[in-house]
Scaffold this active site. Structure first.
Site, PDB file in Angstrom:
ATOM      1  N   HIS A  50       7.862  47.080   7.853  1.00  0.00           N
ATOM      2  CA  HIS A  50       6.533  46.493   7.999  1.00  0.00           C
ATOM      3  C   HIS A  50       6.471  45.076   7.442  1.00  0.00           C
ATOM      4  O   HIS A  50       5.395  44.578   7.133  1.00  0.00           O
ATOM      5  CB  HIS A  50       5.481  47.357   7.285  1.00  0.00           C
ATOM      6  CG  HIS A  50       5.363  48.736   7.831  1.00  0.00           C
ATOM      7  ND1 HIS A  50       6.230  49.744   7.486  1.00  0.00           N
ATOM      8  CD2 HIS A  50       4.495  49.283   8.719  1.00  0.00           C
ATOM      9  CE1 HIS A  50       5.897  50.855   8.117  1.00  0.00           C
ATOM     10  NE2 HIS A  50       4.836  50.596   8.887  1.00  0.00           N
ATOM     11  N   GLU A  97       0.403  51.675  21.165  1.00  0.00           N
ATOM     12  CA  GLU A  97       0.534  50.243  21.446  1.00  0.00           C
ATOM     13  C   GLU A  97       1.022  49.966  22.861  1.00  0.00           C
ATOM     14  O   GLU A  97       0.516  49.049  23.528  1.00  0.00           O
ATOM     15  CB  GLU A  97       1.492  49.592  20.432  1.00  0.00           C
ATOM     16  CG  GLU A  97       0.885  49.343  19.068  1.00  0.00           C
ATOM     17  CD  GLU A  97       0.810  50.583  18.200  1.00  0.00           C
ATOM     18  OE1 GLU A  97       0.151  50.538  17.142  1.00  0.00           O
ATOM     19  OE2 GLU A  97       1.409  51.615  18.591  1.00  0.00           O
TER      20      GLU A  97
END
Length: 372
Positions: free
Chosen positions: A164, A95
Site C-alpha cells: 500500500h 475496481e
C-alpha cells in the site's frame, strides 16, 4: 441510466488535438495574487469537484465510499447531499468493474471522476486505464475522446506496508495517451483538478494521503471558479543560482526544507515543483539547469526507471554541456516498503539526503564514490 443520458445528449466528436496533449503555455503556471487565506489540500480538491460538477452536468463522481461516507479522506464531503446518488455513485469493492464502467461512460461523452481509495488498488483495474482509456483516442482515429479523471492517494503513507506504499508516477508516466499530474499544494490541487476534469484526455491525478490535511495559503485568484493550472507546466517554488532540485508531490516540501538548510551554508537552491509527470516540462527544467549548472532529482518511488531517471536522461541528452557536476538522484530504497516505522523512514528520502546530495554537486562535501 448515465449512459442513456449521454447517448441522448452527447454526440461523438472528432478531436484535432494530438494524443499526447501539448501543454498550454499561454496560461500562468502559478497564481499571482496576494495570499488571502489558508486552505487544506482536501478542501481544495473538494471545492474543485463541487464547482466543476455545478458547471457541467456531465461530470459525476464514482468510487468506494465517496457518497454516504463522504470519501475515505473526506474529499467528497457534502457532494452526495448536493448532487444526489445519480452523480455521486458509491460502488462495490470491484475496481476492475467500476473502472470499466466509468471508461465506457467517458466514451459516450460523460466526464467521470473516478476515485481509487489508493492507487495500489488501481492495479486491479490497470487494463482499463492503459488499454481502454489511454489508447482508444488513437485507435479510433481521433473519433472517440475519453475525458476521465482517475484520482486518489499515491505513494507512501505511514505504516501501511509494502502493498500500500507504492508510487505509480513512473508506471503511468510511461504510457502514451495518459496525462499524469501530481499536486503538492492547495493551489496545485485545485487548479490541476479543475484542468483535469475539463481535459478531453484521460488524466491520472496522483494525490498524497499525508498532504490531505496540510494547509497552504491561497489567493483570491485561486478561489475564483475560473482558475485552472496548465497540465504540462512546472512551477519554480523557489528561485536559486547554485543547484536545481526537482521534486513532485510531498517531496516538494522536503526540497523546500532542504533549501532552507542549504541557505545557511551559502548554497542557493532553485526548487522546481514538477506538477506534471506527463507531459513533462523539460524546457523549464533545462532552463534552470542552464542557470545553475547542477541538478538533483527527488522522488519517493523506486530508483530504477523512475521519474528522476527520465529527467536525468533528458538533461544529459539536451544540455549535457551545461553540467558542472554529475547529476544526483534521491529516491526511495530499492526494496519493498518495510512496515516497521524505523525501517520505513530509512526507505524513504529525507531532508538530510537532499542536503547531502546538493552539497556533493556543489563540491562542498566528499563524493560518495570517494568516501567508499
Amino acid at each position: 441510466m448515465m449512459l442513456r443520458i449521454a447517448k441522448a445528449k452527447v454526440s461523438l466528436r472528432i478531436l484535432t488535438h494530438p494524443i499526447f496533449g501539448a501543454p498550454t503555455l499561454t496560461r500562468r503556471s502559478y497564481s499571482s495574487g496576494v495570499k488571502v487565506k489558508q486552505m487544506m489540500v482536501r478542501e481544495a480538491l473538494n471545492s474543485a469537484l463541487d464547482e466543476e460538477m455545478t458547471a457541467d452536468p456531465r461530470v459525476f463522481l464514482m468510487g468506494e465510499e465517496v457518497g454516504e461516507y463522504q470519501g475515505a479522506y473526506k474529499v467528497s464531503k457534502g457532494l452526495l447531499h448536493k448532487y444526489g446518488p445519480d452523480r455521486v455513485v458509491d460502488t462495490p469493492i470491484t475496481e476492475a468493474g467500476f473502472t470499466g464502467l466509468a471508461t465506457g461512460a467517458a466514451y459516450y461523452g460523460l466526464r467521470p471522476v473516478l476515485e481509487f481509495m489508493t492507487f495500489n488498488f488501481a492495479m486491479q483495474a490497470i487494463d482499463h486505464l492503459v488499454n481502454s482509456a489511454a489508447k482508444t483516442h488513437y485507435m479510433s482515429g481521433g473519433n472517440i475522446s475519453v475525458p476521465i479523471v482517475f484520482r486518489g492517494p499515491n505513494g507512501a503513507a505511514l505504516g501501511v506496508g509494502a502493498q500500500h506504499s507504492q508510487c505509480y508516477a513512473p508506471w503511468y508516466g510511461s504510457v502514451p495517451g495518459l496525462k499524469i499530474v501530481a499536486p503538492y499544494s492547495s493551489e496545485d490541487a485545485r487548479g490541476l483538478l479543475k484542468a483535469a476534469i475539463r481535459d478531453p484526455d484521460p488524466v491520472v491525478f496522483l494525490e498524497n494521503e499525508l498532504l490531505y490535511g496540510e494547509s497552504f495559503p491561497v489567493s483570491e485568484e485561486v478561489l475564483d471558479p475560473s482558475f485552472t493550472l496548465p497540465i504540462g507546466k512546472a512551477k519554480i517554488e523557489k528561485e536559486g543560482r547554485d543547484v536545481t532540485i526537482t521534486a513532485f508531490s510531498r517531496m516538494v516540501g522536503y526540497a523546500l526544507k532542504a533549501a532552507e538548510t542549504l541557505a545557511k551554508e551559502d548554497i542557493n537552491a532553485e526548487i522546481i515543483n514538477i506538477r506534471s509527470i506527463r507531459p513533462l516540462d523539460r524546457s523549464s527544467i533545462n532552463a534552470s539547469v542552464r542557470k545553475t549548472n547542477r541538478l538533483v532529482t527527488v522522488e519517493e518511488g523506486f530508483p530504477q526507471h523512475g521519474v528522476g531517471a527520465e529527467i536525468c536522461a533528458s538533461v544529459v541528452e539536451e544540455i549535457f554541456e551545461y553540467l558542472d557536476a554529475p547529476v544526483e538522484r534521491i529516491t526511495g530504497a530499492d526494496v519493498p516498503m518495510p512496515y516497521a516505522a524505523n525501517l520505513e523512514r530509512m526507505a524513504l528520502p529525507q531532508v538530510e539526503d537532499i542536503v547531502r546530495a546538493a552539497k556533493r554537486v556543489c563540491y562542498r562535501s566528499i563524493p560518495m564514490a570517494a568516501a567508499v
